[in-house]
Design a protein around this motif. Structure first.
Motif, PDB file in Angstrom:
ATOM      1  N   GLY A  19      48.006  -9.820 -27.401  1.00  0.00           N
ATOM      2  CA  GLY A  19      48.348 -10.551 -26.174  1.00  0.00           C
ATOM      3  C   GLY A  19      47.157 -10.810 -25.282  1.00  0.00           C
ATOM      4  O   GLY A  19      47.108 -11.817 -24.563  1.00  0.00           O
ATOM      5  N   TYR A  20      46.179  -9.907 -25.301  1.00  0.00           N
ATOM      6  CA  TYR A  20      44.935 -10.112 -24.561  1.00  0.00           C
ATOM      7  C   TYR A  20      43.931 -10.912 -25.394  1.00  0.00           C
ATOM      8  O   TYR A  20      43.329 -11.875 -24.904  1.00  0.00           O
ATOM      9  N   ALA A  21      43.741 -10.500 -26.646  1.00  0.00           N
ATOM     10  CA  ALA A  21      42.715 -11.111 -27.494  1.00  0.00           C
ATOM     11  C   ALA A  21      42.909 -12.623 -27.623  1.00  0.00           C
ATOM     12  O   ALA A  21      41.939 -13.389 -27.590  1.00  0.00           O
ATOM     13  N   SER A  22      44.157 -13.048 -27.762  1.00  0.00           N
ATOM     14  CA  SER A  22      44.415 -14.485 -27.912  1.00  0.00           C
ATOM     15  C   SER A  22      44.073 -15.247 -26.628  1.00  0.00           C
ATOM     16  O   SER A  22      43.572 -16.375 -26.677  1.00  0.00           O
ATOM     17  N   GLN A  23      44.315 -14.622 -25.475  1.00  0.00           N
ATOM     18  CA  GLN A  23      43.970 -15.277 -24.213  1.00  0.00           C
ATOM     19  C   GLN A  23      42.458 -15.318 -24.005  1.00  0.00           C
ATOM     20  O   GLN A  23      41.924 -16.314 -23.502  1.00  0.00           O
ATOM     21  N   THR A  57      35.943 -14.336 -28.754  1.00  0.00           N
ATOM     22  CA  THR A  57      36.678 -13.427 -29.627  1.00  0.00           C
ATOM     23  C   THR A  57      35.998 -12.080 -29.468  1.00  0.00           C
ATOM     24  O   THR A  57      34.913 -11.853 -30.028  1.00  0.00           O
ATOM     25  N   PRO A  58      36.566 -11.183 -28.677  1.00  0.00           N
ATOM     26  CA  PRO A  58      35.802 -10.015 -28.222  1.00  0.00           C
ATOM     27  C   PRO A  58      35.533  -8.969 -29.290  1.00  0.00           C
ATOM     28  O   PRO A  58      36.380  -8.686 -30.137  1.00  0.00           O
ATOM     29  N   TYR A  59      34.326  -8.425 -29.207  1.00  0.00           N
ATOM     30  CA  TYR A  59      34.006  -7.226 -29.972  1.00  0.00           C
ATOM     31  C   TYR A  59      34.917  -6.115 -29.445  1.00  0.00           C
ATOM     32  O   TYR A  59      35.172  -6.042 -28.229  1.00  0.00           O
ATOM     33  N   PRO A  60      35.449  -5.260 -30.322  1.00  0.00           N
ATOM     34  CA  PRO A  60      36.382  -4.224 -29.860  1.00  0.00           C
ATOM     35  C   PRO A  60      35.711  -3.151 -29.008  1.00  0.00           C
ATOM     36  O   PRO A  60      35.140  -2.194 -29.526  1.00  0.00           O
ATOM     37  N   ILE A  99      24.358 -12.075 -20.196  1.00  0.00           N
ATOM     38  CA  ILE A  99      23.361 -11.010 -20.144  1.00  0.00           C
ATOM     39  C   ILE A  99      22.312 -11.331 -21.200  1.00  0.00           C
ATOM     40  O   ILE A  99      22.634 -11.435 -22.397  1.00  0.00           O
ATOM     41  N   ASN A 100      21.091 -11.575 -20.759  1.00  0.00           N
ATOM     42  CA  ASN A 100      19.997 -11.931 -21.688  1.00  0.00           C
ATOM     43  C   ASN A 100      20.376 -13.098 -22.603  1.00  0.00           C
ATOM     44  O   ASN A 100      20.022 -13.121 -23.785  1.00  0.00           O
ATOM     45  N   GLY A 101      21.133 -14.043 -22.063  1.00  0.00           N
ATOM     46  CA  GLY A 101      21.509 -15.221 -22.831  1.00  0.00           C
ATOM     47  C   GLY A 101      22.766 -15.066 -23.645  1.00  0.00           C
ATOM     48  O   GLY A 101      23.264 -16.053 -24.211  1.00  0.00           O
ATOM     49  N   TYR A 102      23.326 -13.875 -23.728  1.00  0.00           N
ATOM     50  CA  TYR A 102      24.573 -13.653 -24.461  1.00  0.00           C
ATOM     51  C   TYR A 102      25.766 -13.897 -23.541  1.00  0.00           C
ATOM     52  O   TYR A 102      25.852 -13.332 -22.441  1.00  0.00           O
ATOM     53  N   THR A 103      26.679 -14.735 -24.005  1.00  0.00           N
ATOM     54  CA  THR A 103      27.868 -15.052 -23.215  1.00  0.00           C
ATOM     55  C   THR A 103      28.808 -13.854 -23.169  1.00  0.00           C
ATOM     56  O   THR A 103      29.077 -13.218 -24.187  1.00  0.00           O
TER      57      THR A 103
END
Length: 221
Positions: free
Chosen positions: A114-118, A126-129, A175-179
């Protein structure tokens, strides 16, 4: 959502000092302040109390009113909206702090569908866990408060297998160019000196950081 008339009343109480301490407010004095009848002022006070925007106590010398955390949050939303109207120039903010370990809850929550899809749909991440947690320097805390005037992305709460997950708001940054994105849970009293971030990258690895490492977060409108 607070009613417009109640918001006007809440703002008046805050201007009288109710945001920082309990202030003496009667229906008559509030009516005079807002150019309304005492009966209408009384109804608005009752409405604000019923929606937990204010708390009221009676003392020997009258009624005292305090704006609650919920009331303050509603005023901040209104304040942020006006800043977006009148401050149209681009803004660039820098938040400095140091990396700290979280409680380990982030790994679970960012993986919940429910969070990951949003995060994917609304933030393009697509977040790293896991989350990347930064303790802000004292000078960065005031800058963090200014971010409330920016347009945050709402992450809606949901129910999954009879468990309720609360909402949050997110603000993209780098952060240092990473979104990445700052996440603020919907719960109250979240520490204002702690920033919790998500990213598609395992930031600790790609940045070569560990607890205590200096971190610079950049936010651009």
């Amino acid at each position: 959502m607070i009613a417009p008339d109640d918001l006007v009343c809440l703002k008046a109480i805050a201007l009288l000092g109710g945001l920082s301490s309990a202030v003496s407010v009667s229906s008559q004095s509030l009516a005079q302040e807002l150019s309304i009848s005492p009966q209408t002022a009384s109804r608005r006070l009752i409405s604000l109390e019923n929606t937990h925007m204010i708390s009221r106590t009676m003392r020997g010398d009258g009624q005292y009113v305090t704006v609650t955390q919920t009331g303050e949050e509603n005023l901040r939303v209104e304040y942020a909206a006006y800043r977006r109207i009148f401050e149209t120039h681009d803004r660039h903010y820098i938040l400095e702090g140091e990396l700290i370990s979280g409680l380990g809850e982030g790994r679970y929550y960012v993986s919940v569908e429910g969070y990951a899809s949003q995060f994917s749909d609304k933030l393009g991440i697509t977040p790293y866990p896991g989350t990347f947690n930064v303790k802000l320097s004292p000078s960065a805390i005031e800058t963090r408060r200014k971010l409330d005037a920016m347009e945050w992305i709402e992450i809606e709460g949901f129910t999954d297998h009879d468990r309720t997950f609360g909402g949050a708001r997110a603000l993209k940054c780098s952060i240092n160019g990473y979104t990445c994105a700052i996440l603020i849970p919907g719960r109250t009293h979240y520490p204002e000196d702690i920033v919790e971030l998500i990213s598609a990258e395992h930031l600790r690895d790609v940045l070569g950081t560990e607890d205590g490492s200096a971190v610079i977060i950049e936010v651009t409108r």
